[in-house]
Structures are given as structure tokens and as C-alpha cells.
Enzyme design. Structure first.
Site, PDB file in Angstrom:
ATOM      1  N   ARG A 137      11.982  -5.947   5.133  1.00  0.00           N
ATOM      2  CA  ARG A 137      11.931  -4.520   5.454  1.00  0.00           C
ATOM      3  C   ARG A 137      12.448  -4.276   6.871  1.00  0.00           C
ATOM      4  O   ARG A 137      13.130  -3.287   7.126  1.00  0.00           O
ATOM      5  CB  ARG A 137      10.486  -4.004   5.326  1.00  0.00           C
ATOM      6  CG  ARG A 137      10.381  -2.504   5.582  1.00  0.00           C
ATOM      7  CD  ARG A 137       9.007  -1.960   5.259  1.00  0.00           C
ATOM      8  NE  ARG A 137       7.981  -2.458   6.177  1.00  0.00           N
ATOM      9  CZ  ARG A 137       6.685  -2.179   6.053  1.00  0.00           C
ATOM     10  NH1 ARG A 137       6.253  -1.434   5.060  1.00  0.00           N
ATOM     11  NH2 ARG A 137       5.811  -2.656   6.917  1.00  0.00           N
ATOM     12  N   ARG A 163      11.806  -0.500  11.832  1.00  0.00           N
ATOM     13  CA  ARG A 163      10.438  -0.612  12.352  1.00  0.00           C
ATOM     14  C   ARG A 163      10.334  -1.812  13.281  1.00  0.00           C
ATOM     15  O   ARG A 163      10.530  -2.953  12.869  1.00  0.00           O
ATOM     16  CB  ARG A 163       9.441  -0.749  11.191  1.00  0.00           C
ATOM     17  CG  ARG A 163       9.046   0.597  10.630  1.00  0.00           C
ATOM     18  CD  ARG A 163       8.031   0.482   9.534  1.00  0.00           C
ATOM     19  NE  ARG A 163       6.805  -0.218   9.915  1.00  0.00           N
ATOM     20  CZ  ARG A 163       5.720  -0.235   9.166  1.00  0.00           C
ATOM     21  NH1 ARG A 163       5.705   0.414   8.007  1.00  0.00           N
ATOM     22  NH2 ARG A 163       4.656  -0.903   9.551  1.00  0.00           N
ATOM     23  N   ARG A 188      -9.296   0.704   8.708  1.00  0.00           N
ATOM     24  CA  ARG A 188      -8.867  -0.641   9.060  1.00  0.00           C
ATOM     25  C   ARG A 188      -9.903  -1.381   9.889  1.00  0.00           C
ATOM     26  O   ARG A 188      -9.677  -2.542  10.255  1.00  0.00           O
ATOM     27  CB  ARG A 188      -7.572  -0.574   9.861  1.00  0.00           C
ATOM     28  CG  ARG A 188      -6.305  -0.863   9.038  1.00  0.00           C
ATOM     29  CD  ARG A 188      -5.119  -0.708   9.967  1.00  0.00           C
ATOM     30  NE  ARG A 188      -3.931  -1.400   9.541  1.00  0.00           N
ATOM     31  CZ  ARG A 188      -2.956  -0.839   8.830  1.00  0.00           C
ATOM     32  NH1 ARG A 188      -3.058   0.383   8.387  1.00  0.00           N
ATOM     33  NH2 ARG A 188      -1.862  -1.541   8.550  1.00  0.00           N
ATOM     34  N   LYS A 232       0.832  -1.206   0.000  1.00  0.00           N
ATOM     35  CA  LYS A 232       0.000   0.000   0.000  1.00  0.00           C
ATOM     36  C   LYS A 232       0.871   1.263   0.000  1.00  0.00           C
ATOM     37  O   LYS A 232       0.659   2.165  -0.800  1.00  0.00           O
ATOM     38  CB  LYS A 232      -0.934   0.017   1.224  1.00  0.00           C
ATOM     39  CG  LYS A 232      -1.855  -1.194   1.324  1.00  0.00           C
ATOM     40  CD  LYS A 232      -2.808  -1.092   2.514  1.00  0.00           C
ATOM     41  CE  LYS A 232      -2.125  -1.135   3.870  1.00  0.00           C
ATOM     42  NZ  LYS A 232      -1.549  -2.435   4.235  1.00  0.00           N
ATOM     43  N   ARG A 253      -0.383  -9.486  13.329  1.00  0.00           N
ATOM     44  CA  ARG A 253      -0.973  -8.444  12.482  1.00  0.00           C
ATOM     45  C   ARG A 253      -1.881  -9.059  11.415  1.00  0.00           C
ATOM     46  O   ARG A 253      -2.912  -8.498  11.060  1.00  0.00           O
ATOM     47  CB  ARG A 253       0.135  -7.595  11.829  1.00  0.00           C
ATOM     48  CG  ARG A 253       0.788  -6.645  12.823  1.00  0.00           C
ATOM     49  CD  ARG A 253       2.167  -6.212  12.414  1.00  0.00           C
ATOM     50  NE  ARG A 253       2.204  -5.371  11.231  1.00  0.00           N
ATOM     51  CZ  ARG A 253       3.329  -5.078  10.569  1.00  0.00           C
ATOM     52  NH1 ARG A 253       4.491  -5.577  10.971  1.00  0.00           N
ATOM     53  NH2 ARG A 253       3.289  -4.306   9.525  1.00  0.00           N
TER      54      ARG A 253
END
Ligand code: B4P
Length: 191
Positions: A128, A134, A89, A14, A146
């Protein structure tokens, strides 16, 4: 006004596609993930409370996110359209967004969902996590949490938009440019 929702599970691309879409269509990019990370970096009280949810793979409470979106709108009154990335969400967030847009005499124009297999998502997010710093991308159990949250709380948002006939989905695996071309085709058809 053209208002696009980019929908999909964590790591579906996204944020990656949003950067290209805002450059092409001149939409205002509203990423609730980016807004929350900025609050955390600035060590605001909102950021400090959001951090514990994000680090454990949970969603930040609806009231916090909706309030943040409302004040984002106040700062972008003359916008020609928005790209919503990672928002809404939950169904409650989708209903709140409908109301906020109705108050601005506009509505969602199109929802594009990116479809990616869970194994590919885990691979992307762990990759990532090696470079992004992160904290929610480094622990595979948090990543899996998640996905469970996505299935239980976020995927019902698709039905909310399917009812209005503005929902389309697209394969989110393959080259970033090919996926971008596919999303642009959907947008150009809907404008
Ligand atoms: P977000 O910041 O929204 O992030 P995300 O879902 O993890 O990632 P995204 O789908 O944008 O993936 P990206 O393009 O970066 O959310 C983070 C957290 O904030 C949430 O878990 C939640 O706690 C909180 N939060 C945010 N919004 C909220 C809300 N509305 N309500 C409550 N809580 C909220 O892509 C991922 C990786 O894949 C990148 O490394 C990218 O380079 C790579 N990639 C992208 N496309 C690729 C492709 N085609 N092929 C290979 N790799 C690709």
C-alpha cells in the site's frame, strides 16, 4: 441502533471491509485514521500534532482521539448505527466509547476481530505504501513499531469486549469477498 467495532492490527483490512459494510448495512463509518488524515491534510493544529505520532508508528494521545470522536457524534445525531474502524485502540478509548454510547442510550452490539499473520500484514502495508502516499506505510521499521504498539496497547481492548460476550474473530486472510461474507454472517446472527 446497531453499533459494530471492526478490530484488528494495522493492515488487517479494517478500512477495506468497512467500505463494503457501510454500503450494505447503512451504518455511519467512523474511522479515526481517516479523521486524523483529514486533519493533517487540512493542516489544522490537531493534524499537525497527530502527524508526528502517526509518522513514528505511535498512537495519537487518547484525549485527542476521544475529543475527535465526541465531535463526530455531535455531527451525526440521527444515525441508525455506527461502524467503528480503528477505534477504540486503547482500553481508555474503549471505556470512553462505552460512556459516550451510554449517554446516547445505546451500546456496542458486536466486535469482529480480523486475524492476519504479521508477515502478511507487512507485505500488505509495504505494498500500500508504494501507491497510497501514506508516510507510515513506507518504512518497515515504522510498520514493526505499529505492531508492537498494537500488541501492548490495543490487544487488551479485546479482553474488554470478551467480558461482555459480544466479541468474535474471523480469519482475515483470503479473498476480500470471502472475508466480507464471513463478517456479514456474524452481523446477521447478532442483529
Ligand atoms: P488506520 O488508518 O486505522 O489504518 P491501519 O490500521 O493501518 O489499516 P487497516 O486495518 O484499515 O487496513 P486496510 O483495510 O487499509 O491507522 C493509521 C494510524 O493512525 C495509526 O497507526 C495511528 O497512529 C493513528 N490512529 C488511528 N486511529 C487511532 C486511535 N483510535 N487512537 C490513536 N491513534 C490512532 O488494509 C491494508 C492493505 O491491505 C490495503 O492496501 C488493502 O488493499 C490490503 N488488503 C485488505 N484486505 C486484503 C486481503 N483480504 N487480501 C490482500 N490484501 C488486502
Amino acid at each position: 441502533m446497531f453499533n459494530l467495532v471492526l478490530f484488528g492490527p494495522p493492515g488487517s483490512g479494517k478500512g477495506t471491509q468497512s467500505d463494503k459494510l457501510v454500503a450494505k448495512y447503512g451504518l455511519i463509518h467512523l474511522s479515526t485514521g481517516n479523521l486524523l488524515r483529514k486533519e493533517i491534510a487540512d493542516q489544522t493544529s490537531l493534524g499537525m500534532s497527530a502527524k508526528s505520532y502517526i509518522d513514528s508508528g505511535k498512537l495519537v494521545p487518547d484525549a485527542v482521539v476521544i475529543g475527535m470522536v465526541d465531535s463526530f457524534f455531535d455531527r451525526h445525531k440521527g444515525a441508525n448505527g455506527f461502524l467503528f474502524d480503528g477505534f477504540p485502540r486503547t482500553v481508555a478509548q474503549a471505556e470512553a466509547l462505552d460512556e459516550l454510547l451510554t449517554n446516547k442510550n445505546t451500546a456496542i452490539s458486536l466486535v469482529v476481530a480480523l486475524e492476519v499473520s504479521e508477515e502478511e500484514l507487512v507485505k500488505r502495508l509495504l505494498h500500500r505504501g508504494q501507491t497510497s502516499g501514506r508516510s507510515d506505510d513506507t518504512d518497515e521499521s515504522v510498520i514493526r513499531k505499529r505492531f508492537a504498539v498494537y500488541t501492548n496497547e490495543t490487544s487488551p481492548v479485546a479482553a474488554h469486549y470478551q467480558q461482555s460476550g459480544k466479541f468474535s474473530s474471523i480469519a482475515g486472510e483470503g479473498s476480500i469477498d470471502d472475508i466480507f461474507t464471513g463478517i456479514c454472517a456474524q452481523i446477521d446472527k447478532a442483529r
